[in-house]
Motif scaffolding. Structure first.
Motif, PDB file in Angstrom:
ATOM      1  N   VAL A  34       0.833  -1.200   0.000  1.00 42.38           N
ATOM      2  CA  VAL A  34       0.000   0.000   0.000  1.00 42.38           C
ATOM      3  C   VAL A  34       0.871   1.255   0.000  1.00 42.38           C
ATOM      4  O   VAL A  34       2.045   1.227   0.376  1.00 42.38           O
ATOM      5  CB  VAL A  34      -0.926   0.029   1.242  1.00 42.38           C
ATOM      6  N   HIS A  37      -1.032   6.956   1.768  1.00 45.28           N
ATOM      7  CA  HIS A  37      -2.423   7.412   1.771  1.00 45.28           C
ATOM      8  C   HIS A  37      -3.376   6.231   1.967  1.00 45.28           C
ATOM      9  O   HIS A  37      -4.333   6.307   2.755  1.00 45.28           O
ATOM     10  CB  HIS A  37      -2.730   8.121   0.441  1.00 45.28           C
ATOM     11  N   ARG A  38      -3.106   5.136   1.263  1.00 44.37           N
ATOM     12  CA  ARG A  38      -3.959   3.959   1.380  1.00 44.37           C
ATOM     13  C   ARG A  38      -3.847   3.340   2.783  1.00 44.37           C
ATOM     14  O   ARG A  38      -4.842   2.863   3.339  1.00 44.37           O
ATOM     15  CB  ARG A  38      -3.569   2.936   0.323  1.00 44.37           C
ATOM     16  N   LYS A  41      -5.962   5.231   5.098  1.00 44.04           N
ATOM     17  CA  LYS A  41      -7.373   4.928   4.835  1.00 44.04           C
ATOM     18  C   LYS A  41      -7.781   3.620   5.509  1.00 44.04           C
ATOM     19  O   LYS A  41      -8.845   3.522   6.130  1.00 44.04           O
ATOM     20  CB  LYS A  41      -7.602   4.855   3.324  1.00 44.04           C
ATOM     21  N   TYR A  42      -6.923   2.579   5.389  1.00 50.44           N
ATOM     22  CA  TYR A  42      -7.202   1.291   6.033  1.00 50.44           C
ATOM     23  C   TYR A  42      -7.304   1.445   7.541  1.00 50.44           C
ATOM     24  O   TYR A  42      -8.190   0.876   8.196  1.00 50.44           O
ATOM     25  CB  TYR A  42      -6.116   0.269   5.693  1.00 50.44           C
TER      26      TYR A  42
END
Length: 623
Positions: A34, A37-38, A41-42
């Motif tokens: 990832v 940013h991802r 988000k998670y």
């Protein structure tokens, strides 16, 4: 418990870092590559209990970046650093976790599992206080004729939201301190400092049309690392008592932690030294019958005493040679500890094979040494994860044949490489002999070259000395030639006069010290300007005969010379020849000028005397 393990993927650009993320929960697990940013988000979606990293400084370059990350994730999520003081592979081995240190997904998984087992430190950057700021959401501006009404409306909205937040805090029983700034018709800003961690405050940041609310935790002055649970390091200690006490400390994997010896080492200092490296579970000696000092030490730590079946012979202590102990006392202590570890080595290996993943191997080993059973130790441990049944791998016939062929090929490759290695070793020996010969020849050439350079340096120095001496000789020859010329002219009726370049005390003293200035000599002052009374008196004290000068002489100096009846003559009245330290003048002309100057001095003196007598007579007549 939901945990996300994170490790940076090596080689990714700093601006576009990629991360290996490994998620584990009670019923599921997954791994993904990832972006930052991802990943955020998670974390926001899953809201894990823990985000585990092996070292926070690999993921965050600065404190500001760490704080920004913690503010962007849910308050209930902790950042745990699993390998701050030890390497991640060593910790994984201690808890039976298999991993490839070069694989970031394995490292992320290991960090997650270690955090699950209670290994690591919680990264704490916030205090147990929370700040809630309630303020206007827009600028009031200059306004018009309805400005006061609008200002009153906004300030009243801020006050209403501030009171509502206080009401919620009061209902939750939270303590707080408030600070308000009053505005027209209400308040323009209100601050609440709540005496509770951010995750316990039921208020989040938000914005309304006229009001904004910002909720943030108070930062600590420095980052703190709070251990999730205490982990004890167990040790094997070898002791050699005597006037000089030797102590060796090993961990339960046989690695040497510390070896030290000291003359007159007190019992309390030895105890403190041992405890500074961990908790001993075995006290060992190299004697069959343990000395009283060792038995007393064992009783102090309430641990197991290890003694060999027979006194360790000196020859057996060669096993300590690779550790290079400082003296015989350290060697004996280290041999005792290593012999004790060797006695338990096979038992430790068997235990490691039987301990399920997630248990602290060192805690289990320490318990086994104390006589406890493996089953009771596992049941007693803080963490117990039911082990999954291991299924034996199954291979078909083709797979077995393929592996047999591969093994045969590898054996042939091994044989070929062994032959090649032997040939290369012979070639290496031949080349080493050649290098030795070349090195000897090069060493001889270097010595010769250094000797030549040394001689060249000496020659250069001697040439410089010779050049200096040649220059001195030329200067002296020039002076000799000058003196010859002066002497020749003296025979022809010329007289040599010593020269003062300047009319100063320093120049007079230089002339006296270098050439000399005797009584009755005539002196020539090349530049009479600047000379005063003290310089003139210094020449008078040398009892010179006369003074020749060029330029303008001060009237103070002239008065000193005339008072001492020393004639002063302008050089323009004489015929001269110039040299460096002398001038030559016609002797007969000089004598005539000196006589003339003396007569003028006597005449002026007589005139002054007559004037004084006349003045005296006139004053007598008046009375």
């Amino acid at each position: 418990m939901k945990i996300i393990g994170v490790d940076i993927i090596k080689g990714s650009a700093t601006a576009k870092s990629r991360y290996a993320a490994y998620f584990i929960s009670d019923g599921s697990e997954w791994s993904k590559e990832v972006s930052k940013h991802r990943l955020l988000k998670y974390i926001k979606e899953i809201r894990p209990d823990i985000v585990a990293v092996d070292n926070i400084f690999e993921l965050f370059e600065s404190r500001r970046e760490l704080v920004s990350f913690l503010k962007s994730i849910p308050p209930s999520t902790d950042i745990v650093q699993t390998a701050g003081k030890q390497s991640l592979p060593a910790l994984a081995k201690r808890y039976g976790i298999r991993m490839d240190p070069k694989n970031p997904f394995d490292e992320a998984k290991a960090s997650a599992l270690l955090a699950k087992y209670g290994v690591g430190e919680i990264v704490s950057v916030f205090t147990d206080k929370t700040v809630i700021k309630v303020s206007r959401n827009r600028s009031l501006g200059k306004g018009g004729w309805r400005q006061n009404k609008y200002r009153r409306k906004v300030h009243d909205s801020v006050r209403a939201v501030f009171r509502e937040i206080k009401k919620i805090l009061d209902e939750k029983g939270l303590e707080y301190v408030e600070e308000i700034r009053r505005g027209y018709g209400g308040i323009s800003r209100g601050i609440l400092i709540v005496n509770s961690p951010r995750e316990n405050v039921p208020i989040n940041s938000f914005r309304l049309r006229d009001v904004q609310v910002n909720v943030s935790a108070v930062e600590k002055e420095k980052i703190e690392f709070i251990p999730m649970k205490k982990h004890t390091r167990y040790t094997i200690v070898g002791i050699d008592p005597g006037t000089t006490v030797g102590v060796a400390v090993l961990d339960l994997n046989g690695h040497v932690i510390s070896v030290k010896s000291k003359k007159g080492w007190s019992y309390s200092e030895v105890t403190e030294f041992i405890l500074s490296h961990g908790k001993p579970v075995i006290i060992a000696t190299d004697k069959k019958n343990a000395p009283e000092y060792v038995q007393k030490m064992r009783a102090s730590f309430n641990c197991t005493l290890y003694t060999p079946k027979e006194d360790l012979p000196v020859e057996k202590k060669v096993l300590t040679s690779s550790y290079q102990p400082f003296n015989d006392h350290e060697r004996d202590a280290l041999a005792s500890a290593i012999d004790a570890f060797n006695a338990y080595r096979n038992k430790f290996r068997n235990i490691e094979k039987r301990i399920p993943e997630g248990f602290d191997f060192e805690e289990i080993k320490a318990g086994i040494i104390k006589g406890m059973s493996l089953k009771s130790l596992i049941e007693k441990s803080e963490f117990h994860e039911p082990s999954k049944e291991k299924t034996e791998p199954r291979f078909d016939l083709e797979e077995i044949k393929r592996r047999d062929r591969l093994i045969a090929e590898l054996k042939e490759e091994n044989r070929r490489l062994s032959t090649q290695i032997r040939e290369l070793k012979k070639e290496i020996e031949r080349l080493q002999d050649k290098i030795h010969k070349i090195a000897s020849e090069e060493y001889r050439k270097v010595r010769e070259l250094n000797h030549i350079k040394s001689l060249e340096g000496e020659i250069k120095t001697l040439k410089k000395v010779i050049a200096d001496k040649d220059r001195t000789i030329r200067e002296l020859e020039s002076k000799i030639e000058e003196l010859r010329s002066i002497k020749y002219l003296e025979f022809r009726g010329w007289k040599a006069i010593k020269t003062l370049r300047k009319f100063t005390k320093e120049e007079i003293e230089r002339l006296i010290s270098t050439i000399g200035l005797d009584e009755g000599e005539v002196v020539y002052i090349s530049d009479a300007g600047g000379g005063g009374k003290s310089a003139a008196e210094l020449l008078v004290n040398r009892r010179i005969k006369a003074v020749l000068f060029s330029g303008e002489m001060s009237h103070y100096a002239k008065e000193v010379f005339e008072r001492s009846k020393i004639p002063i003559i302008d050089l323009e009245r004489l015929e001269t020849k110039q040299f460096e330290d002398f001038i030559l003048v016609r002797a007969d002309r000089l004598d005539a000028e000196i006589q003339r100057a003396i007569e003028e001095i006597e005449k002026r003196t007589l005139n002054r005397l007559e004037e004084m007598i006349l003045d005296y007579r006139n004053r007598r007549k008046m009375f």
